[in-house]
Design a protein around this motif. Sequence first.
Motif, PDB file in Angstrom:
ATOM      1  N   ARG A   1       0.832  -1.220   0.000  1.00 49.84           N
ATOM      2  CA  ARG A   1       0.000   0.000   0.000  1.00 49.84           C
ATOM      3  C   ARG A   1       0.861   1.263   0.000  1.00 49.84           C
ATOM      4  O   ARG A   1       0.501   2.262  -0.611  1.00 49.84           O
ATOM      5  CB  ARG A   1      -0.987  -0.004   1.163  1.00 49.84           C
ATOM      6  CG  ARG A   1      -0.378   0.149   2.536  1.00 49.84           C
ATOM      7  CD  ARG A   1      -1.474   0.191   3.624  1.00 49.84           C
ATOM      8  NE  ARG A   1      -0.921   0.271   4.939  1.00 49.84           N
ATOM      9  CZ  ARG A   1      -0.673  -0.766   5.723  1.00 49.84           C
ATOM     10  NH1 ARG A   1      -0.948  -1.993   5.315  1.00 49.84           N
ATOM     11  NH2 ARG A   1      -0.158  -0.595   6.924  1.00 49.84           N
TER      12      ARG A   1
ATOM     13  N   ASP B   1       2.524   1.565  -3.514  1.00 45.49           N
ATOM     14  CA  ASP B   1       1.529   2.140  -4.434  1.00 45.49           C
ATOM     15  C   ASP B   1       1.407   3.644  -4.243  1.00 45.49           C
ATOM     16  O   ASP B   1       1.346   4.402  -5.213  1.00 45.49           O
ATOM     17  CB  ASP B   1       0.157   1.495  -4.217  1.00 45.49           C
ATOM     18  CG  ASP B   1       0.082   0.050  -4.672  1.00 45.49           C
ATOM     19  OD1 ASP B   1       0.935  -0.361  -5.489  1.00 45.49           O
ATOM     20  OD2 ASP B   1      -0.827  -0.667  -4.201  1.00 45.49           O
TER      21      ASP B   1
ATOM     22  N   ASN C   1       2.231   6.376  -7.063  1.00 47.62           N
ATOM     23  CA  ASN C   1       1.143   7.255  -7.513  1.00 47.62           C
ATOM     24  C   ASN C   1       1.325   8.711  -7.110  1.00 47.62           C
ATOM     25  O   ASN C   1       0.470   9.544  -7.406  1.00 47.62           O
ATOM     26  CB  ASN C   1      -0.197   6.725  -6.989  1.00 47.62           C
ATOM     27  CG  ASN C   1      -0.550   5.389  -7.602  1.00 47.62           C
ATOM     28  OD1 ASN C   1      -0.232   5.124  -8.755  1.00 47.62           O
ATOM     29  ND2 ASN C   1      -1.186   4.529  -6.836  1.00 47.62           N
TER      30      ASN C   1
ATOM     31  N   SER D   1       8.488  -4.191  -2.679  1.00 48.47           N
ATOM     32  CA  SER D   1       7.126  -4.308  -2.167  1.00 48.47           C
ATOM     33  C   SER D   1       6.946  -5.722  -1.619  1.00 48.47           C
ATOM     34  O   SER D   1       7.119  -6.705  -2.336  1.00 48.47           O
ATOM     35  CB  SER D   1       6.130  -4.015  -3.287  1.00 48.47           C
ATOM     36  OG  SER D   1       4.816  -4.075  -2.833  1.00 48.47           O
TER      37      SER D   1
ATOM     38  N   ASP E   1       3.140  -8.869  -3.357  1.00 47.08           N
ATOM     39  CA  ASP E   1       3.909  -8.484  -4.554  1.00 47.08           C
ATOM     40  C   ASP E   1       5.252  -9.204  -4.618  1.00 47.08           C
ATOM     41  O   ASP E   1       5.631  -9.735  -5.648  1.00 47.08           O
ATOM     42  CB  ASP E   1       4.153  -6.977  -4.589  1.00 47.08           C
ATOM     43  CG  ASP E   1       2.877  -6.171  -4.700  1.00 47.08           C
ATOM     44  OD1 ASP E   1       1.853  -6.722  -5.135  1.00 47.08           O
ATOM     45  OD2 ASP E   1       2.908  -4.980  -4.348  1.00 47.08           O
TER      46      ASP E   1
ATOM     47  N   ARG F   1       9.548  -2.701  -7.338  1.00 52.49           N
ATOM     48  CA  ARG F   1       8.570  -2.068  -8.208  1.00 52.49           C
ATOM     49  C   ARG F   1       8.951  -0.687  -8.705  1.00 52.49           C
ATOM     50  O   ARG F   1       8.372  -0.208  -9.688  1.00 52.49           O
ATOM     51  CB  ARG F   1       7.230  -1.986  -7.479  1.00 52.49           C
ATOM     52  CG  ARG F   1       6.705  -3.393  -7.166  1.00 52.49           C
ATOM     53  CD  ARG F   1       5.313  -3.430  -6.642  1.00 52.49           C
ATOM     54  NE  ARG F   1       4.417  -2.563  -7.345  1.00 52.49           N
ATOM     55  CZ  ARG F   1       3.419  -1.892  -6.750  1.00 52.49           C
ATOM     56  NH1 ARG F   1       3.209  -2.028  -5.467  1.00 52.49           N
ATOM     57  NH2 ARG F   1       2.632  -1.110  -7.448  1.00 52.49           N
TER      58      ARG F   1
ATOM     59  N   LYS G   1       8.639   4.067 -11.939  1.00 50.32           N
ATOM     60  CA  LYS G   1       8.055   2.733 -11.805  1.00 50.32           C
ATOM     61  C   LYS G   1       8.732   1.811 -12.815  1.00 50.32           C
ATOM     62  O   LYS G   1       8.911   2.175 -13.986  1.00 50.32           O
ATOM     63  CB  LYS G   1       6.549   2.800 -12.074  1.00 50.32           C
ATOM     64  CG  LYS G   1       5.851   1.470 -11.958  1.00 50.32           C
ATOM     65  CD  LYS G   1       4.370   1.600 -12.235  1.00 50.32           C
ATOM     66  CE  LYS G   1       3.693   0.246 -12.194  1.00 50.32           C
ATOM     67  NZ  LYS G   1       2.267   0.344 -12.525  1.00 50.32           N
TER      68      LYS G   1
END
Length: 140
Positions: free
Chosen positions: A17, A20, A24, A47, A51, A55, A106
């Motif tokens: 989380r 991500d 983002n 991650s 996962d 990442r 990413k």
Amino acid sequence: MAEDTHPTQILISIYPRYADAIINGVKRVEFRKNGCPTSAQLIALYSTKPDSSIRALCKVDSCVVANKHTLWKRYGKVGAIPYKDFMAYFHGTTIGKCYVLGSVCKLKRPLPLKRLASVHSVPQSFAYLSKEDIRLLQRN
């Protein structure tokens, strides 16, 4: 630290989380309470489960070492972590670190840890990366 590793390039373990949120652009800092180096200039995000892969790569603009309450006041709004969880993470310690993140890249495809030459198991907090590993991650 192995001879071919560099103290400015590290791999950190992070919950999916939070990975991500960094990818983002919601989480713009990473809090740490342990011996992670203040000299880090590049962070690879590993991650954790489910996962279980690297990442992203993040440039570090700066590393701030301060009292946990000061870190919260300065960076809590961009940390993407609730206050209760932040305080639980820093329980038992007074001083913490905050990596202020710059650009985040990413990876095209998540990379399993076994592909790295310098890291052989999931780091509890962080691991130094070799120049070879950084080149592999940048190609990906």
